[in-house]
Each structure stands twice: as structure tokens, then as C-alpha cells.
Design a protein around this motif. Structure first.
Motif, PDB file in Angstrom:
ATOM      1  N   THR A 147       0.765  -1.019  -0.481  1.00  0.00           N
ATOM      2  CA  THR A 147      -0.323  -0.247   0.021  1.00  0.00           C
ATOM      3  C   THR A 147       1.023   1.416  -0.100  1.00  0.00           C
ATOM      4  O   THR A 147       2.164   1.623   0.324  1.00  0.00           O
ATOM      5  N   GLU A 148       0.233   2.665  -0.191  1.00  0.00           N
ATOM      6  CA  GLU A 148       0.653   3.640  -0.022  1.00  0.00           C
ATOM      7  C   GLU A 148       1.386   3.916   0.860  1.00  0.00           C
ATOM      8  O   GLU A 148       2.653   4.387   1.300  1.00  0.00           O
ATOM      9  N   SER A 149       0.744   3.528   2.164  1.00  0.00           N
ATOM     10  CA  SER A 149       1.973   3.327   3.695  1.00  0.00           C
ATOM     11  C   SER A 149       2.868   2.336   3.467  1.00  0.00           C
ATOM     12  O   SER A 149       3.090   2.690   4.926  1.00  0.00           O
ATOM     13  N   GLY A 150       2.693   1.547   3.001  1.00  0.00           N
ATOM     14  CA  GLY A 150       3.960   0.704   3.489  1.00  0.00           C
ATOM     15  C   GLY A 150       3.737  -0.905   4.035  1.00  0.00           C
ATOM     16  O   GLY A 150       4.563  -1.718   4.090  1.00  0.00           O
ATOM     17  N   TYR A 151       2.184  -1.128   4.474  1.00  0.00           N
ATOM     18  CA  TYR A 151       1.672  -2.262   4.145  1.00  0.00           C
ATOM     19  C   TYR A 151       2.319  -3.470   3.237  1.00  0.00           C
ATOM     20  O   TYR A 151       2.093  -3.067   1.999  1.00  0.00           O
ATOM     21  N   GLU A 152       3.021  -4.754   2.972  1.00  0.00           N
ATOM     22  CA  GLU A 152       2.890  -5.208   2.795  1.00  0.00           C
ATOM     23  C   GLU A 152       2.104  -6.916   2.481  1.00  0.00           C
ATOM     24  O   GLU A 152       2.420  -6.935   3.672  1.00  0.00           O
ATOM     25  N   GLU A 153       2.298  -7.098   2.287  1.00  0.00           N
ATOM     26  CA  GLU A 153       1.286  -8.639   1.938  1.00  0.00           C
ATOM     27  C   GLU A 153       1.479  -9.882   0.867  1.00  0.00           C
ATOM     28  O   GLU A 153       2.554  -9.328   0.203  1.00  0.00           O
ATOM     29  N   PHE A 154       2.051 -10.967   0.950  1.00  0.00           N
ATOM     30  CA  PHE A 154       2.747 -11.598  -0.011  1.00  0.00           C
ATOM     31  C   PHE A 154       1.325 -12.777   0.549  1.00  0.00           C
ATOM     32  O   PHE A 154       0.449 -12.913   0.582  1.00  0.00           O
ATOM     33  N   PRO A 155       1.878 -13.770  -1.470  1.00  0.00           N
ATOM     34  CA  PRO A 155       0.910 -14.657  -2.068  1.00  0.00           C
ATOM     35  C   PRO A 155       0.017 -15.413  -0.916  1.00  0.00           C
ATOM     36  O   PRO A 155       0.625 -16.281  -0.675  1.00  0.00           O
ATOM     37  N   ARG A 156      -1.339 -15.454  -0.758  1.00  0.00           N
ATOM     38  CA  ARG A 156      -1.448 -16.240   0.458  1.00  0.00           C
ATOM     39  C   ARG A 156      -2.132 -18.077   0.057  1.00  0.00           C
ATOM     40  O   ARG A 156      -1.767 -18.453  -1.270  1.00  0.00           O
ATOM     41  N   ILE A 157      -1.223 -18.900   0.748  1.00  0.00           N
ATOM     42  CA  ILE A 157      -1.630 -20.003   0.344  1.00  0.00           C
ATOM     43  C   ILE A 157      -2.149 -21.027   1.424  1.00  0.00           C
ATOM     44  O   ILE A 157      -2.339 -20.389   3.032  1.00  0.00           O
ATOM     45  N   ASP A 158      -3.203 -21.364   0.900  1.00  0.00           N
ATOM     46  CA  ASP A 158      -3.816 -22.586   1.764  1.00  0.00           C
ATOM     47  C   ASP A 158      -3.765 -23.451   2.090  1.00  0.00           C
ATOM     48  O   ASP A 158      -3.578 -24.422   0.775  1.00  0.00           O
ATOM     49  N   PRO A 159      -3.192 -24.059   3.331  1.00  0.00           N
ATOM     50  CA  PRO A 159      -3.205 -25.308   3.418  1.00  0.00           C
ATOM     51  C   PRO A 159      -4.130 -26.348   3.673  1.00  0.00           C
ATOM     52  O   PRO A 159      -5.435 -26.124   4.194  1.00  0.00           O
ATOM     53  N   ALA A 160      -4.203 -27.946   2.436  1.00  0.00           N
ATOM     54  CA  ALA A 160      -5.508 -28.835   3.142  1.00  0.00           C
ATOM     55  C   ALA A 160      -4.728 -29.979   3.130  1.00  0.00           C
ATOM     56  O   ALA A 160      -3.651 -30.320   2.439  1.00  0.00           O
ATOM     57  N   VAL A 161      -5.388 -31.168   4.150  1.00  0.00           N
ATOM     58  CA  VAL A 161      -5.143 -32.020   3.953  1.00  0.00           C
ATOM     59  C   VAL A 161      -5.465 -32.833   3.427  1.00  0.00           C
ATOM     60  O   VAL A 161      -6.214 -32.891   2.575  1.00  0.00           O
ATOM     61  N   ILE A 162      -4.893 -33.907   2.888  1.00  0.00           N
ATOM     62  CA  ILE A 162      -5.430 -35.422   2.164  1.00  0.00           C
ATOM     63  C   ILE A 162      -4.870 -36.509   2.569  1.00  0.00           C
ATOM     64  O   ILE A 162      -3.762 -36.868   2.977  1.00  0.00           O
ATOM     65  N   CYS A 163      -6.072 -37.322   2.591  1.00  0.00           N
ATOM     66  CA  CYS A 163      -5.498 -38.284   3.501  1.00  0.00           C
ATOM     67  C   CYS A 163      -5.482 -40.094   2.197  1.00  0.00           C
ATOM     68  O   CYS A 163      -7.288 -39.604   2.451  1.00  0.00           O
ATOM     69  N   LEU A 164      -4.957 -40.597   3.137  1.00  0.00           N
ATOM     70  CA  LEU A 164      -5.269 -42.217   2.042  1.00  0.00           C
ATOM     71  C   LEU A 164      -5.337 -43.202   3.562  1.00  0.00           C
ATOM     72  O   LEU A 164      -4.587 -43.523   4.456  1.00  0.00           O
ATOM     73  N   ILE A 165      -6.650 -43.148   3.754  1.00  0.00           N
ATOM     74  CA  ILE A 165      -7.280 -44.601   4.675  1.00  0.00           C
ATOM     75  C   ILE A 165      -7.285 -45.833   4.335  1.00  0.00           C
ATOM     76  O   ILE A 165      -7.749 -45.698   3.482  1.00  0.00           O
ATOM     77  N   HIS A 166      -6.541 -46.708   4.988  1.00  0.00           N
ATOM     78  CA  HIS A 166      -6.191 -47.691   4.735  1.00  0.00           C
ATOM     79  C   HIS A 166      -6.852 -48.557   5.991  1.00  0.00           C
ATOM     80  O   HIS A 166      -6.446 -47.970   7.161  1.00  0.00           O
ATOM     81  N   ASP A 167      -7.226 -50.662   6.097  1.00  0.00           N
ATOM     82  CA  ASP A 167      -7.190 -50.652   7.148  1.00  0.00           C
ATOM     83  C   ASP A 167      -5.485 -51.726   7.662  1.00  0.00           C
ATOM     84  O   ASP A 167      -6.006 -52.739   8.627  1.00  0.00           O
ATOM     85  N   GLY A 168      -4.440 -51.117   7.388  1.00  0.00           N
ATOM     86  CA  GLY A 168      -3.250 -51.628   8.461  1.00  0.00           C
ATOM     87  C   GLY A 168      -3.236 -52.750   7.097  1.00  0.00           C
ATOM     88  O   GLY A 168      -1.806 -53.239   7.322  1.00  0.00           O
ATOM     89  N   GLY A 169      -3.802 -52.874   6.411  1.00  0.00           N
ATOM     90  CA  GLY A 169      -3.351 -54.212   5.338  1.00  0.00           C
ATOM     91  C   GLY A 169      -3.751 -54.126   3.570  1.00  0.00           C
ATOM     92  O   GLY A 169      -3.320 -53.240   3.095  1.00  0.00           O
ATOM     93  N   ASP A 170      -5.176 -55.085   3.367  1.00  0.00           N
ATOM     94  CA  ASP A 170      -5.295 -54.627   1.963  1.00  0.00           C
ATOM     95  C   ASP A 170      -5.839 -53.958   1.126  1.00  0.00           C
ATOM     96  O   ASP A 170      -6.325 -54.036  -0.156  1.00  0.00           O
ATOM     97  N   ARG A 171      -6.969 -52.991   2.331  1.00  0.00           N
ATOM     98  CA  ARG A 171      -7.766 -52.556   1.746  1.00  0.00           C
ATOM     99  C   ARG A 171      -7.442 -50.859   1.791  1.00  0.00           C
ATOM    100  O   ARG A 171      -7.460 -50.527   2.987  1.00  0.00           O
ATOM    101  N   VAL A 172      -8.130 -50.283   1.564  1.00  0.00           N
ATOM    102  CA  VAL A 172      -8.512 -48.910   1.075  1.00  0.00           C
ATOM    103  C   VAL A 172      -9.574 -48.058   1.402  1.00  0.00           C
ATOM    104  O   VAL A 172     -10.606 -48.333   0.487  1.00  0.00           O
ATOM    105  N   LEU A 173      -9.908 -47.142   1.876  1.00  0.00           N
ATOM    106  CA  LEU A 173     -11.413 -46.262   1.381  1.00  0.00           C
ATOM    107  C   LEU A 173     -11.214 -44.853   0.507  1.00  0.00           C
ATOM    108  O   LEU A 173     -10.138 -44.592  -0.021  1.00  0.00           O
TER     109      LEU A 173
END
Length: 301
Positions: A147-173
Motif C-alpha cells: 500500500t502507499e503507507s507501506g503495508y506489505e502482503e505476500f501470496p496467500r496459500i491455503d493449506p489442505a490435508v489429503i489422506c489415504l485411509i487404509h486398514d493396515g492391510g489390503d484395503r483402502v477407503l
């Protein structure tokens, strides 16, 4: 089961362009580089021009005689500066990053597009400062706004999780959103809330979306996701297949447990763009970290 980890780097994380952050604030270096710089034009829908399978870059001088405040600096390749600009009037053979999911996209193209689209999307929404509503102007070759008064902002990043759920063996949800094609399934994901750790976000999102209590949460890797400006953080977790599935937040239309053999068969078909009405399971395209995570889990013997 052997320790689960990614067997490759997600496509959008493989950028090969030197981001050259050391010259973003060097007006003279940027001005000198502009004379031979190349420019990526991106329309409002995130589409760019291709000639055959090659991404089209124009001479930056076609836009202006000096670095334009509307352009964003992407980095340096073989001594040539690379920039991107929003061009609502873009014409030609156009495609977007999502459309490349069903085909082959090289690391250079993926890196350029993911960076350009994320930056331009941020600039589109950052014209006024959040604290006092004053106008902001592009700075540091598009990597901040002030801004003219000197405030500075940087590119916003939105963190999101993505998860593979499995049963500890041979199946995945795997789960399907209501807006997706009937056979398209993927991993569960959600945005990180204020004051929340990544692990607690995984627990909360999995419970909210399908009603499962997960444990043994482990981090796998990350990938930029410029739709509009997210960072996907990949995890794996274990859950009990006997626990009932509950779709409480309305986002998930269907979820099911699939065997490793079923997932391998679906991977062999390709991605959801090769869908067949009779196919039970189709998986996301190559640009998604979900694909890399699922492929890594399916490869376990």
C-alpha cells in the motif's frame, strides 16, 4: 505391512525452473532481463496456449517496453527471464492444467503453470489491503503487494490435508463427491482451520466426512494445487473397516473399501477421463497428489 511412503514426487512438485528469488526486488536486473524475456499468457479460466504439446511463450516486449506491473516473474531458464500475465482476450488452441491430467505433461510445463496460475489468482483477489481497505500495488515482480503507507502482503496459500485411509492391510477407503462422475473415487481432503495442527485436521476431516476415527497418522509429501491457491499435504492413516461410515457434512455421496487388487486394476485403466459406464472404480488424473499416493499404496507387495 511395509512402511508406506511415496514412490515418486507428485507431478506439480517437480518444477525445474530456477525461481531466482534473489532478483525479484532488483529492478535493474529485471529491466535488463525483460529485453529477452518470455511471457506466458493466461486467461480468466486459467487456460493457456499450446502448439501441439508445447506451451506457447511470447516475447515479453510484445506486452510492454519494460517489466509490466500486471506481470508476475516466474523465474529464469537458460538465462532467459520467464513471466506470466492475465490475458482475458487470449485466443488459439487453449487448455488448462486440469485438462492435462489425462495426458502427458512435462515437469517444466507443470511447474510454470502451477506457479503462474497460483500467483495470478492471488493478485485477482488482493487489490485491497485487509486491514484498512486501501489499494495495494504489485511489488517485487509480483511476489508481494504494498500500500502507499507501506503495508506489505505476500501470496496467500491455503493449506489442505489429503489422506489415504487404509486398514493396515489390503484395503483402502475411497470416496466420491456428489458432483463427480459416478465411478470416480479419490482420497478424502479438507482445509486446515485456524489454530489447528495438520494431524488434528486429518482426524477432524476424516471424522466429519465419513465418520471414521483414524490412527497412526503419517506424513507422505506435499504438492501445490493452484485451484485457486492451495497446498495439498498428503497423509496416510489407519481406520477400522468395521466402523460404520457416516456422511455428516454433505460433501461425500458415496465411499467404499477397495482391495489392493481392485485399485491396481483401476490404475491400469488410466484416469477418470477414460471412464466407461460399466466401470466400478476410476481414479484421479496424474496431476493430483491423490494419484501418486494411491499408486504408492497399490505398489506395496
Amino acid at each position: 505391512m511395509p512402511a508406506f511412503q511415496l514412490n515418486g514426487v507428485p507431478l506439480l512438485s517437480r518444477t525445474v525452473i530456477d525461481r531466482a528469488e534473489q532478483i525479484r526486488g532488483d529492478a535493474q536486473a529485471l529491466k535488463e532481463g525483460w529485453a529477452t524475456a518470455k511471457l506466458l499468457r493466461v486467461n480468466r479460466r486459467g487456460q493457456v496456449r499450446f502448439e501441439g504439446n508445447v506451451l506457447v511463450l511470447d516475447a515479453a516486449l510484445e506486452l510492454s517496453a519494460e517489466p509490466s506491473p500486471a506481470a508476475v516473474f516466474l523465474g529464469v531458464e537458460d538465462g532467459i527471464h520467464l513471466w506470466a500475465v492475465r490475458d482475458p482476450e487470449l485466443e488459439g488452441t487453449l487448455t488448462d492444467l486440469r485438462a492435462l491430467a489425462g495426458g502427458t505433461v512435462d515437469d517444466r510445463t507443470a511447474g510454470l503453470l502451477s506457479t503462474a496460475i497460483a500467483l495470478l489468482n492471488w493478485h485477482d483477489k488482493a487489490g485491497f489491503h485487509g486491514a484498512d481497505g486501501t489499494v495495494t500495488m504489485s511489488s517485487k515482480a509480483g511476489w508481494s503487494r504494498v500500500t502507499e503507507s507501506g503495508y506489505e502482503e505476500f501470496p496467500r496459500i491455503d493449506p489442505a490435508v489429503i489422506c489415504l485411509i487404509h486398514d493396515g492391510g489390503d484395503r483402502v477407503l475411497l470416496a466420491r463427491q456428489s458432483s463427480w462422475p459416478k465411478s470416480l473415487f479419490s482420497l478424502l481432503a479438507g482445509f486446515v482451520e485456524a489454530g489447528e495442527s495438520l494431524e488434528r485436521c486429518v482426524e477432524r476431516e476424516m471424522r466429519e466426512e465419513v465418520g471414521l476415527d483414524v490412527r497412526e497418522i503419517s506424513y507422505l509429501g506435499s504438492q501445490p494445487w493452484p485451484f485457486p491457491r492451495s497446498l495439498m499435504l498428503g497423509f496416510a492413516a489407519v481406520a477400522d473397516p468395521a466402523q460404520p461410515l457416516v456422511f455428516s457434512d454433505g460433501e461425500i455421496a458415496e465411499a467404499d473399501w477397495f482391495t489392493r487388487a481392485q485399485v491396481r486394476e483401476a490404475l491400469a485403466v488410466g484416469d477418470w477421463s477414460q471412464r466407461d459406464e460399466g466401470t466400478r472404480l476410476l481414479l484421479p488424473g496424474s496431476i493430483s497428489i491423490a494419484r501418486t499416493i494411491v499408486e504408492s499404496w497399490a505398489a506395496i507387495d
